[in-house]
Every structure is written in C-alpha cells, then in structure tokens.
Design an enzyme around this catalytic site. Structure first.
Site, short mmCIF file in Angstrom:
data_model
loop_
_atom_site.label_atom_id
_atom_site.label_comp_id
_atom_site.label_asym_id
_atom_site.label_seq_id
_atom_site.Cartn_x
_atom_site.Cartn_y
_atom_site.Cartn_z
N ARG A 104 0.83 -1.20 0.00
CA ARG A 104 0.00 0.00 0.00
C ARG A 104 0.87 1.26 0.00
NH1 ARG A 104 -3.12 2.73 4.42
NH2 ARG A 104 -4.88 3.77 3.44
N HIS B 254 0.56 4.35 -2.54
CA HIS B 254 0.31 5.71 -2.07
C HIS B 254 1.45 6.65 -2.40
CE1 HIS B 254 -3.28 5.27 0.85
NE2 HIS B 254 -3.32 4.31 -0.07
N ASN C 254 -3.61 8.69 4.97
CA ASN C 254 -2.42 7.90 5.33
C ASN C 254 -2.22 7.70 6.82
OD1 ASN C 254 -1.48 7.40 2.69
ND2 ASN C 254 -0.47 9.40 2.59
N HIS D 273 -6.09 -5.64 -2.29
CA HIS D 273 -6.91 -5.72 -1.09
C HIS D 273 -7.11 -7.16 -0.61
CE1 HIS D 273 -8.96 -1.50 -1.58
NE2 HIS D 273 -7.68 -1.44 -1.27
#
Length: 326
Positions: free
Chosen positions: A62, A66, A94, A193
C-alpha cells in the site's frame, strides 16, 4: 516445462518489455555494480519484519501505491512533517492507516552502512513492495530501478490524488486513467486488497449511514454486515479498530478478494462497485476463477505502477535519511 515455471517465464518476458518501453531510464539490476547486495538487503529487512507481523507486507504494498499516485514514485510519502509543512504521511488518507515506515528505515540504515549515498528511498519502497507480494504468495518480479528521491511532500496532494474507499467504478476508472492505467489494470491492482486490514472508519457508512433513507448498504451481504457490526460497533469510541480486508486469507496474496466481491462481501464501496459495471464484473469473475492469471497481471501492473512520474539522472536526490530531505 511446468505450468508454474511457464507463468514465471511469461512474467519475466513481460517485465523486460515494460522496462524497455515504458521508462528506459530505469533498469533491472541498476545497482549491480554500485551496490550489488541492495535488493537482498531490502528483502532481508522485509522478511524479518513480516515474521514479526504478517500485516506489514500489505502495508508495504500500500505504501508503494500511495507513494506512486502522489508526485510519482519518489518516496515523498516517507518525508516527515515539519512545523511549516504537513507532509503526505500525515494526510487523513495515510494517518494512522499507513504502516511499514520502520522497515524502510531499517533497510536504508543497512544500505547506508555498506553503500553510502547510493540506493534511493524510492527504490527501497519499490523493492519492499515486490518482496511483500512474493512473501505473501504472489509472483516475484524484477523491479526496474534507478529512481531518485523527491524533495516535496504535501498532505493536500494525497487527498486529491488517492482514490477513497467510497469511489464508484466510474470514479475509480477515471482516477486510475489519470495515472495511465486502463480499467482492466485498475481491477487487477484492486486485488491488492486481498491482503491487509482496514480501519472501521473507512467503511462504517455502509453499515450505519449509507444514505438519507437507508442505514445499511443493500449491496452488502447481510450476514457479513452483521459480522462487521460486531467488530465495528456504531457507538464505538476506539478509532483504531481494524478488520481484515479478506477474512478468509488476510495474509495470502490470492484471489479470495474477487471471490468475496462475487459473494457481496467486498469491504469498501470501491470494492463492491466492481460488480456494477459489466466489463469490470466480467474481470472479477475471471480473476476469481484463474488465480495464476491474476497473479501474472498483478505483477505486470505493479511494474508499470512503479514507473509513474519517476525522477532519474540528475533530478531529485538520494536521501541520507528517508524521512528528511538532504
């Protein structure tokens, strides 16, 4: 040649093609002569961290996402806030959910001890994401490297560039298109996910405040919703409550995520919405039935993501401390 080995060969060939056609300034084996043990050092730190906490793997995947979606893959997500600037890592998207920063710190410290000023923080993040995918059961892949580190990190840019969990399929498609991805690649990358966790606050609207007339999202499996309500009570006062993204195998990179969506057990609106469009629904079905195909496509998409907006050559810098610009 075994089917498994054939898949690995196919991934390697696709990755080579991507490396030569997407961004010729990045290259596999960039540190071969300047710091030959760079990738092994990063992998060792990732393995040690995952042994202590399996959830760190999802955090590192992740983190790469990001990082790349905001200003490109330049490690801007690692920069600490100062009294005069609120950095990306402290944006609501975040903080407190993003994790794994200490893994990057440890890897950077180890690298600096043997190859001072050589390996960028941006490349460490990309290596760590790849290692996390592989450790979790996904396919390993070669990471083109040679990224340099950015000097700017703004919390406001995280809010405007990262797709929230409330996005519809059309909004997701546009968000990923803005970064150069097709709709098919968006569905593929959504499969990240399959590992990790989510704070209750990211989906509680689906349980208690879906619309002005309906409290619970009708697309959510009722039994699953009841389970989530037990884990995330409406009157709960703990903002740190979390649940697994894919309860059946939260630490394994498999296609359980897509199977959950087909059972109306997608945790986020942005997960379940993939069934609302014929094209994306078809891909969800295909991924659920063909795990090796998804793993292959995911590896290819991760390589492509790692090329977004990279700084190379004389642009940017090689940070001595990933948390602070030089």
């Amino acid at each position: 040649m075994s089917p498994k080995w054939s898949v690995h060969v196919f991934v390697i060939l696709i990755v080579v093609l991507l490396c030569t056609s997407v961004n010729s300034q990045l290259q596999v084996g960039f540190y071969r002569n300047s710091c030959s043990s760079a990738e092994l050092i990063v992998k060792d730190e990732v393995r040690k961290s995952v042994l202590k906490d399996k959830g760190v793997a999802a955090g590192l995947v992740r983190m790469h996402f990001h990082d790349c979606f905001v200003r490109g893959c330049d490690a801007s997500v690692l920069i600490d806030s100062t009294s005069s600037n609120r950095a990306e890592k402290d944006s609501p998207v975040n903080n407190p959910s993003l994790r794994g920063f200490e893994v990057i710190d440890n890897a950077k410290a180890a690298l600096e001890s043997v190859c001072k000023g050589i390996v960028s923080c941006a490349d460490i993040v990309a290596f760590a994401a790849r290692d996390s995918v592989e450790i979790s059961g996904g396919l390993g892949y070669d990471v083109p490297s040679g990224r340099r580190d950015g000097r700017i990190s703004l919390a406001s840019e995280a809010l405007t560039n990262l797709p929230p969990p409330t996005f519809t399929v059309n909004q997701l498609t546009q968000s990923f298109a803005n970064k150069g991805f097709t709709q098919e690649e968006m569905v593929t990358l959504s499969g990240a996910h399959t590992i990790g966790r989510s704070h209750c606050t990211s989906f509680s609207n689906r349980l208690y405040n879906f619309s002005g007339t309906i409290s619970q999202d009708p697309s959510l499996n009722p039994m699953y919703a009841a389970q989530l309500k037990q884990q995330c009570p409406q009157d709960g006062t703990n903002p740190n409550l979390v649940v697994p993204m894919n309860p059946g195998s939260p630490s394994i990179a498999d296609t359980g995520y897509y199977i959950d969506i087909l059972r109306n057990r997608g945790l986020f609106t942005s997960d379940q919405t993939l069934l609302s469009d014929p094209a994306t629904a078809s891909q969800v079905n295909q991924n659920a039935k063909t795990p090796n195909l998804w793993k292959t496509n995911f590896a290819v998409a991760m390589v492509k993501m790692g090329q977004i907006g990279v700084l190379t050559a004389s642009a940017g810098e090689i940070r001595a401390n990933c948390r602070v610009v030089n």
